[in-house]
Design a protein around this motif. Structure first.
Motif, PDB file in Angstrom:
ATOM      1  N   THR A  18       0.835  -1.204   0.000  1.00  0.00           N
ATOM      2  CA  THR A  18       0.000   0.000   0.000  1.00  0.00           C
ATOM      3  C   THR A  18       0.873   1.259   0.000  1.00  0.00           C
ATOM      4  O   THR A  18       0.547   2.258  -0.613  1.00  0.00           O
ATOM      5  N   SER A  19       2.001   1.183   0.693  1.00  0.00           N
ATOM      6  CA  SER A  19       2.853   2.365   0.795  1.00  0.00           C
ATOM      7  C   SER A  19       4.322   1.944   0.822  1.00  0.00           C
ATOM      8  O   SER A  19       4.948   1.936   1.869  1.00  0.00           O
ATOM      9  N   ARG A  22       7.780  -2.669   2.800  1.00  0.00           N
ATOM     10  CA  ARG A  22       7.933  -2.759   4.255  1.00  0.00           C
ATOM     11  C   ARG A  22       8.263  -4.182   4.640  1.00  0.00           C
ATOM     12  O   ARG A  22       7.565  -5.122   4.240  1.00  0.00           O
ATOM     13  N   ARG A 282      -0.002  10.254  10.081  1.00  0.00           N
ATOM     14  CA  ARG A 282      -1.329   9.917  10.619  1.00  0.00           C
ATOM     15  C   ARG A 282      -1.698  10.827  11.786  1.00  0.00           C
ATOM     16  O   ARG A 282      -0.818  11.414  12.412  1.00  0.00           O
ATOM     17  N   THR A 344      -7.747   2.185  -1.216  1.00  0.00           N
ATOM     18  CA  THR A 344      -6.895   2.510  -0.073  1.00  0.00           C
ATOM     19  C   THR A 344      -5.471   2.801  -0.551  1.00  0.00           C
ATOM     20  O   THR A 344      -4.927   2.039  -1.344  1.00  0.00           O
ATOM     21  N   TRP A 346      -2.653   6.448  -0.175  1.00  0.00           N
ATOM     22  CA  TRP A 346      -2.607   7.890  -0.461  1.00  0.00           C
ATOM     23  C   TRP A 346      -2.207   8.157  -1.903  1.00  0.00           C
ATOM     24  O   TRP A 346      -2.567   9.179  -2.503  1.00  0.00           O
ATOM     25  N   GLU A 363      -8.669   9.275   4.911  1.00  0.00           N
ATOM     26  CA  GLU A 363      -8.852   7.832   4.989  1.00  0.00           C
ATOM     27  C   GLU A 363      -9.216   7.454   6.413  1.00  0.00           C
ATOM     28  O   GLU A 363      -8.787   8.105   7.375  1.00  0.00           O
ATOM     29  N   SER A 365      -7.995   5.178   7.965  1.00  0.00           N
ATOM     30  CA  SER A 365      -6.784   4.712   8.640  1.00  0.00           C
ATOM     31  C   SER A 365      -6.015   5.873   9.273  1.00  0.00           C
ATOM     32  O   SER A 365      -4.789   5.899   9.252  1.00  0.00           O
ATOM     33  N   ARG A 484     -11.159  -6.538   3.594  1.00  0.00           N
ATOM     34  CA  ARG A 484      -9.970  -6.188   2.821  1.00  0.00           C
ATOM     35  C   ARG A 484      -8.723  -6.674   3.542  1.00  0.00           C
ATOM     36  O   ARG A 484      -8.693  -6.697   4.777  1.00  0.00           O
ATOM     37  N   SER A 486      -4.883  -6.021   4.551  1.00  0.00           N
ATOM     38  CA  SER A 486      -3.954  -4.897   4.642  1.00  0.00           C
ATOM     39  C   SER A 486      -2.779  -5.109   3.697  1.00  0.00           C
ATOM     40  O   SER A 486      -2.332  -6.230   3.480  1.00  0.00           O
ATOM     41  N   GLY A 487      -2.266  -3.978   3.184  1.00  0.00           N
ATOM     42  CA  GLY A 487      -1.078  -4.046   2.335  1.00  0.00           C
ATOM     43  C   GLY A 487       0.119  -3.418   3.003  1.00  0.00           C
ATOM     44  O   GLY A 487       1.079  -3.028   2.342  1.00  0.00           O
ATOM     45  N   ARG A 496      -8.951  -6.767   7.546  1.00  0.00           N
ATOM     46  CA  ARG A 496      -9.683  -5.623   8.073  1.00  0.00           C
ATOM     47  C   ARG A 496     -11.155  -5.763   7.696  1.00  0.00           C
ATOM     48  O   ARG A 496     -11.480  -6.055   6.545  1.00  0.00           O
TER      49      ARG A 496
HETATM   50  C1  G16 Z   1      -0.601   3.561   4.433  1.00  0.00           C
HETATM   51  C2  G16 Z   1      -1.175   4.266   3.247  1.00  0.00           C
HETATM   52  C3  G16 Z   1      -2.599   4.632   3.522  1.00  0.00           C
HETATM   53  C4  G16 Z   1      -3.390   3.419   3.937  1.00  0.00           C
HETATM   54  C5  G16 Z   1      -2.734   2.764   5.124  1.00  0.00           C
HETATM   55  C6  G16 Z   1      -3.378   1.450   5.532  1.00  0.00           C
HETATM   56  O1  G16 Z   1      -0.498   4.453   5.496  1.00  0.00           O
HETATM   57  O2  G16 Z   1      -0.460   5.426   2.926  1.00  0.00           O
HETATM   58  O3  G16 Z   1      -3.114   5.207   2.373  1.00  0.00           O
HETATM   59  O4  G16 Z   1      -4.700   3.770   4.245  1.00  0.00           O
HETATM   60  O5  G16 Z   1      -1.405   2.478   4.811  1.00  0.00           O
HETATM   61  O6  G16 Z   1      -3.197   0.547   4.517  1.00  0.00           O
HETATM   62  P1  G16 Z   1      -3.537  -0.978   4.724  1.00  0.00           P
HETATM   63  O7  G16 Z   1      -4.991  -1.015   5.096  1.00  0.00           O
HETATM   64  O8  G16 Z   1      -3.248  -1.582   3.382  1.00  0.00           O
HETATM   65  O9  G16 Z   1      -2.686  -1.518   5.838  1.00  0.00           O
HETATM   66  P2  G16 Z   1       0.837   4.563   6.336  1.00  0.00           P
HETATM   67  O10 G16 Z   1       0.524   5.565   7.395  1.00  0.00           O
HETATM   68  O11 G16 Z   1       1.084   3.177   6.859  1.00  0.00           O
HETATM   69  O12 G16 Z   1       1.875   4.998   5.358  1.00  0.00           O
END
Ligand code: G16
Length: 543
Positions: A18-19, A22, A282, A344, A346, A363, A365, A484, A486-487, A496
């Motif tokens: 997702t970001s 990691r 966040r 989901t 950013w 979001e 989150s 969903r 999580s990524g 989630r």
């Molecule tokens: C990242 C993304 C967000 C997303 C969140 C949760 O946030 O930038 O857009 O909403 O992860 O993602 P997931 O539901 O896939 O775990 P951050 O604050 O972790 O960079």
């Protein structure tokens, strides 16, 4: 200082989530692991020789070591200039701010956000493009493709660069400029908010508490809340950034920000509480004995944007991720502005902001932000709330309840099941997906399922399509359950479950969300066979 060409072999697991990418710190420490990914970024983005790059991170364990490697690889790959935060520190929104302000080619941000840090914790890396935002999927996909075919990387054999003092040095012909981590960001905030009004609010006896969770926002919060706005030093708690976040989980929610939650729900609670996460993007907003859901926070900010100097001209439009509640949709309707529903992440907001279609995004989150940068921004959200409070002079709870009375309440909660075996979590998703034909039209208690789908998004700006972005069970009365995976996790899978019901009746707005959503929670368990498939009955975290 010669460029070294180091032979390497691809790793198969460098697909950004997702970001960004990691993983556990120990994974990144494996020989060539970080280097392969950084070279894959450089190969994929094809920066012209002499380009400028921003580099910084949230200060977690391995931040400095990774930055030294990236600097030497940037020099070997032809970058001309790197702006790096002092001691390697840049919060994610500050990095976005610096990328934009100095019109650089992009930036590399080192963070695993809200995930724990330390030698056994998590680390992460992502590339942000010239607009200051996370690379869109076509870029992350190109990085992943490259990571699977890489055979060598380039690095300079040189001593480490000193990062503990502001100023310029040279690394094999590349300028390394160590910049103050806080100044550019603070200056930007001063252009958006009425600092004088907030100063007066704080001088009037209004008490606030900000929990930096021993993560990156400590110095930023001190500079703004204490030095500029006159809050007492004790208003910023856990203010010293630590490489392992003091052993905590720097995720600003009701479970992990427990120090702050205890204070805000205790006797003699302050008027306003807020927390931010590992990398400062966040936010959690609390009133005295009152929690503001991130979805409501977005809706409220949108409704009151004109009270804030940076948004006094009005907002062009809003966007929310699909699982975020539709509270902001109702505000957009009243303001007669467009509201976009994205997957989901950013990164999906960037095109909309660049095209001028939206000003505010958010979001569920715990992410809220605007087009002032291209990341969500924790302290920005805190300042937005303080600015609104400075004008309205009402308790947080009153402001939220008046908003509900006006727009109705989208009762909302998210249940997370963390560290599930991947196969079991995947099994839940596949089972629900396979049940679509029998679910449609089904009556479950007082709810009737209208339709079910796999959320898919077509970007209105570049036409790119993102599929399978979460499973939606949509009910006749507008309520929803979303499933969903999580990524952003690094261990097993996190499932989630997002629950939402609309309550127009103000006499029921006082109900606890878990109580109001009780029947939907049961339905979610029933249709997902969660317990049979995962052995879990209770979520790990409820937000
Ligand atoms: C990242 C993304 C967000 C997303 C969140 C949760 O946030 O930038 O857009 O909403 O992860 O993602 P997931 O539901 O896939 O775990 P951050 O604050 O972790 O960079």
């Amino acid at each position: 200082m010669a460029v070294q060409i180091i032979p390497t072999q691809p790793f198969s697991d460098q697909k950004p989530g997702t970001s960004g990418l990691r993983k556990r710190v120990t994974v990144f420490q494996a020989p060539h692991y970080l280097e392969n990914f950084v070279q894959s970024i450089f190969d994929a983005i094809k920066a012209p020789a002499g380009s400028t790059l921003v580099v910084g991170g949230d200060g977690r364990f391995y931040n400095i070591e990774a930055i030294q490697i990236i600097l030497k690889m940037a020099a070997a790959n032809g970058f001309g200039h790197v702006l790096v935060g002092e001691n390697g520190i840049l919060s994610t929104p500050a990095a976005s701010c610096v990328i934009r302000k100095y019109q650089t080619f992009g930036g590399i941000i080192l963070s695993a956000s809200h995930n724990p840090g330390g030698p056994q914790g998590d680390f992460g890396i992502k590339f942000n493009t010239a607009n200051g935002g996370p690379a869109p999927e076509k870029v992350t996909e190109a990085i992943f493709v490259r990571s699977k075919e890489i055979t060598q990387y380039k690095i300079i054999d040189a001593p480490d660069v000193a990062l503990d003092a502001l100023g310029e040095t040279e690394l094999a012909g590349m300028k390394v400029e160590v910049i103050d981590s806080v100044t550019d960001y603070v200056e930007l905030m001063e252009t958006l908010f009425d600092f004088e009004a907030i100063r007066q609010l704080l001088a009037s006896g209004f008490r606030l508490r900000f929990d930096a969770m021993h993560a990156v926002t400590g110095p930023y919060a001190r500079a703004i809340l204490v030095d500029r706005l006159g809050a007492e030093a004790s208003a910023v708690m856990n203010a010293v950034p630590l490489p392992d976040f003091g052993g905590g989980h720097p995720d600003p929610n009701l479970t992990y920000a427990h120090d702050l939650v205890e204070i805000m729900y205790g006797a003699d609670a302050p008027d306003f509480g807020a927390a931010s996460d590992g990398d400062g993007d966040r936010n959690m907003i609390l009133g005295k004995h009152f929690f503001v859901t991130p979805s409501d926070s977005l809706a409220l900010i949108a409704a009151d944007a004109r009270l804030v100097p940076g948004y006094v001209q009005g907002i062009a439009g809003v966007a929310r991720s699909m699982p975020t509640s539709a509270a902001v949709d109702r505000v957009a309707e009243e303001l007669d502005i467009p509201c976009f529903e994205t997957p989901t992440g950013w990164k999906f907001f960037g095109n909309l902001m660049d095209a001028g279609k939206v000003t505010l995004c958010g979001e569920e989150s715990f992410g809220t932000g605007s087009d002032h940068v291209r990341e969500k921004d924790g302290l920005w959200a805190v300042l937005f709330w303080l600015n609104i409070l400075a004008i309205k002079r009402q308790p947080v709870e009153t402001i939220v309840k008046r908003h509900w009375a006006r727009f109705g309440r989208n009762v909302y909660s998210r249940h997370d099941y963390e560290e599930l075996p991947s196969a079991a979590a995947q099994g839940v998703i596949e089972h629900v997906r396979a049940s679509f034909p029998v679910l449609e039209g089904k009556v479950l208690g007082r709810y009737t399922i209208k339709t079910c789908d796999d959320f898919s998004y077509t970007d209105p700006v570049d036409g790119s399509v993102s599929q399978k972005q979460g499973i939606r069970i949509l009910f006749e009365d507008g309520s929803r359950i979303v499933f969903r995976l999580s990524g952003t996790g690094t261990e097993g899978a996190t499932l989630r479950i997002y629950l939402e019901a609309f309550e127009p009746n103000a006499s029921k707005h006082g109900l606890d969300a878990q109580e109001a959503l009780g029947e939907l929670i049961e339905i979610a368990h029933q249709i997902s066979e969660l317990k049979q498939r995962t052995g879990r009955e209770q979520p790990t975290v409820i937000t």
